[in-house]
Each structure stands twice: as C-alpha cells, then as structure tokens.
Design an enzyme around this catalytic site. Structure first.
Site, PDB file in Angstrom:
ATOM      1  N   PHE A   9      -3.933  -3.141 -14.088  1.00  0.00           N
ATOM      2  CA  PHE A   9      -3.865  -3.330 -12.640  1.00  0.00           C
ATOM      3  C   PHE A   9      -3.872  -4.801 -12.299  1.00  0.00           C
ATOM      4  O   PHE A   9      -4.553  -5.241 -11.382  1.00  0.00           O
ATOM      5  CB  PHE A   9      -5.052  -2.636 -11.935  1.00  0.00           C
ATOM      6  CG  PHE A   9      -4.863  -1.159 -11.770  1.00  0.00           C
ATOM      7  CD1 PHE A   9      -4.067  -0.668 -10.764  1.00  0.00           C
ATOM      8  CD2 PHE A   9      -5.486  -0.271 -12.619  1.00  0.00           C
ATOM      9  CE1 PHE A   9      -3.881   0.694 -10.599  1.00  0.00           C
ATOM     10  CE2 PHE A   9      -5.311   1.101 -12.470  1.00  0.00           C
ATOM     11  CZ  PHE A   9      -4.501   1.580 -11.466  1.00  0.00           C
TER      12      PHE A   9
ATOM     13  N   ILE B  63      -2.518   1.755  -1.672  1.00  0.00           N
ATOM     14  CA  ILE B  63      -1.475   2.765  -1.553  1.00  0.00           C
ATOM     15  C   ILE B  63      -1.442   3.547  -2.859  1.00  0.00           C
ATOM     16  O   ILE B  63      -1.022   3.031  -3.895  1.00  0.00           O
ATOM     17  CB  ILE B  63      -0.090   2.132  -1.294  1.00  0.00           C
ATOM     18  CG1 ILE B  63      -0.119   1.245  -0.047  1.00  0.00           C
ATOM     19  CG2 ILE B  63       0.971   3.209  -1.152  1.00  0.00           C
ATOM     20  CD1 ILE B  63       1.168   0.474   0.183  1.00  0.00           C
ATOM     21  N   HIS B  64      -1.887   4.785  -2.795  1.00  0.00           N
ATOM     22  CA  HIS B  64      -1.914   5.664  -3.961  1.00  0.00           C
ATOM     23  C   HIS B  64      -2.734   5.010  -5.076  1.00  0.00           C
ATOM     24  O   HIS B  64      -3.950   4.991  -5.006  1.00  0.00           O
ATOM     25  CB  HIS B  64      -0.488   5.987  -4.403  1.00  0.00           C
ATOM     26  CG  HIS B  64      -0.419   6.954  -5.544  1.00  0.00           C
ATOM     27  ND1 HIS B  64      -1.142   8.127  -5.557  1.00  0.00           N
ATOM     28  CD2 HIS B  64       0.285   6.945  -6.704  1.00  0.00           C
ATOM     29  CE1 HIS B  64      -0.895   8.785  -6.673  1.00  0.00           C
ATOM     30  NE2 HIS B  64      -0.034   8.089  -7.391  1.00  0.00           N
ATOM     31  N   ASP B  65      -2.081   4.474  -6.120  1.00  0.00           N
ATOM     32  CA  ASP B  65      -2.835   3.828  -7.196  1.00  0.00           C
ATOM     33  C   ASP B  65      -2.569   2.327  -7.239  1.00  0.00           C
ATOM     34  O   ASP B  65      -2.700   1.696  -8.284  1.00  0.00           O
ATOM     35  CB  ASP B  65      -2.504   4.469  -8.549  1.00  0.00           C
ATOM     36  CG  ASP B  65      -1.019   4.412  -8.877  1.00  0.00           C
ATOM     37  OD1 ASP B  65      -0.256   3.946  -8.016  1.00  0.00           O
ATOM     38  OD2 ASP B  65      -0.627   4.830  -9.976  1.00  0.00           O
ATOM     39  N   ASP B  66      -2.206   1.759  -6.089  1.00  0.00           N
ATOM     40  CA  ASP B  66      -2.037   0.308  -5.971  1.00  0.00           C
ATOM     41  C   ASP B  66      -3.218  -0.277  -5.201  1.00  0.00           C
ATOM     42  O   ASP B  66      -3.653   0.298  -4.197  1.00  0.00           O
ATOM     43  CB  ASP B  66      -0.737  -0.029  -5.229  1.00  0.00           C
ATOM     44  CG  ASP B  66       0.491   0.259  -6.068  1.00  0.00           C
ATOM     45  OD1 ASP B  66       0.335   0.380  -7.298  1.00  0.00           O
ATOM     46  OD2 ASP B  66       1.585   0.372  -5.517  1.00  0.00           O
TER      47      ASP B  66
END
Length: 272
Positions: free
Chosen positions: A271, A203-206
């Site tokens: 991350f 999801i996006h930058d996840d």
C-alpha cells in the site's frame, strides 16, 4: 506483501509463464500469439479479477477486447485465438496465484453446499460486520396497462423466491474478499483516528491522507493488516460460523502457506 527492492509485478509474472507455455505449444496459434505479443496488460484484468470470482468466459472476453484494441486484423479468427489464449492464461494464473485459486474454489464449494440446503451464507467479517449473502431466483410479472391512450407493458420484478445456487457460488469469493478488504479499512481508520489523525480519503482498498501524515498512515495500515490476520483466521471462522448456524458440513479449509505475515511490516511497497 514482503519487502523487495522494486514492487512485485504479478501481472508480468503470469505473462512470463504464458510466454513459456506458448513457446512449448505445437499449436500454430501459439506462434501467432508470440508474434502478437504477450505482456502484463493482457494478463492484468484476468489476474486482478480472478480472486473476485471471474470466470473463463470473462477472461476470454478480456482477451478478445485486448485484440480489438491493439490490432483487430491480426488474427483471422480473433475469438478462436481468444479462447486458445484463455486456456494458457488460466493455467498460468493457477501456477502463480496458487493460494487465491484454492481459496476461491473452497468458497465456491461452501456456497454450493449451503445453497443446496436452501439457506443463505452468513458470516461475520473481522471488523464484526455481519455479511448476509442471499441470492434468490428472480421473479417477474408483466403488467399491461394504458399510458396516454397507448397500450404498454411493464415488467415488474421482486426479490424472488428460493436460492439461486449459481449466483451464490459466483458471489461467495468476491463477497468474502470484499468483506476482508472492508474490515482492514475500518480497522485502519479507527486505529489512525486513535493516534490523532482526522482526515482520510478511502475508496474500497485505497487509502489516502495528507502528505504530512503519510508515513504514520503507512505504518498503521501495515500494523492493522498484520493484526487482523494474526488475531483472525477468516476462512476458519467462516467455516465454524456457517456450520454452527446451518448444520451443514463444509470441506476442510485449505492449508496455510509459509508466508510470515509479520514480514508485511517491513514491506515498503505494501500500500505504498
């Protein structure tokens, strides 16, 4: 981005700078804010959204909402208190997040130059995706008609005409950052797929995957981030492409800092 024993907390860093500035301020509101309490929560949204084009007005609204949520009766004039703290937070962000502020300012200048020429901003993201930023001035028409015997007015909008310079400036930074985030995601999933991984939750930058693949995925995420910014210089590439395609002369790209991008490979909380 670099390895540390505990995760870095940029929101608390900004809050700490705010507190120091408030302690030195002779304004009576400064003491009231120290009594009210400055923590990472009040700084989080302004810090998080600033590289995406957030404005001082948005920061003021965020601070005001924080007051309303915590204790709406503490300040006699909560909006005035919000405006005061916004200046403190904004200056503090500039001291902590130096490079992001410089890059954001540069992108806004580029957008102003291109939009003044009546042209859209077009650049190629590191993934090869073509980004087309073209905000126009909205054009609407009012149509009067009858519906079930009653006179009604319909507001019809189209794509508009000309270039909306205001939206072009405000959109340049967030759209550029999103294009880089998306490129990292694409490159990461492609590289992980080539290594045999098949299940992803992004999801996006996840990034997410099964627990058994987490260690492998973490390595790939870091490697692709380093590879992307080693093989590409997105700001320089944007400048060269826009100048080549539009004939506009853009300002010089902000200078690089001293970060060794390869340190990301050793960062356990990147991350995480």
């Amino acid at each position: 981005l670099v390895d540390a024993d505990v995760p870095a907390d940029i929101y608390q860093m900004v809050a700490d700078v705010c507190i120091k500035k408030l302690m030195l301020s002779p304004n009576p509101l400064a003491q009231l804010w120290l009594e009210f309490g400055i923590d990472r929560k009040i700084c989080k949204k302004p810090v998080m959204t600033m590289p995406y084009g957030s404005t001082r007005q948005a920061c003021t609204q965020s601070v005001y909402d924080f007051i309303m949520e915590k204790d709406q009766n503490f300040f006699h004039k909560p909006f005035k208190a919000s405006v005061f703290l916004t200046e403190i937070i904004w200056a503090s962000i500039g001291e902590v997040v130096v490079a992001a502020r410089e890059a954001m300012s540069w992108l806004r200048k580029c957008a102003s130059i291109v939009s003044s020429a009546g042209l859209p901003m077009i650049w190629t993201a590191p993934s090869g995706f073509k980004v087309f930023q073209h905000y126009t001035n909205p054009e609407t028409k009012v149509i009067q008609t009858l519906l079930l015997g009653n006179r009604v007015e319909l507001l019809i909008g189209n794509h508009g005409v000309g270039i909306n310079s205001y939206r072009m400036r405000n959109g340049a930074s967030p759209n550029f950052v999103h294009s880089c985030d998306a490129s990292h995601l694409v490159k990461t999933v492609n590289a992980a797929y080539q290594e045999g991984m098949r299940d992803f939750a992004c999801i996006h930058d996840d990034f997410g995957t099964h627990a058994c693949d987490t260690e492998q995925f973490q390595r790939v995420i870091r490697e692709q981030f380093v590879n992307m910014y080693t093989e590409h210089s997105p700001l320089h590439e944007l400048k060269a492409e826009i100048e080549r395609e539009t004939g506009c002369e853009l300002p010089e790209v902000p200078e690089y800092g001293t970060l060794d991008i390869k340190e990301v490979l050793k960062s356990k909380y990147f991350f995480g």
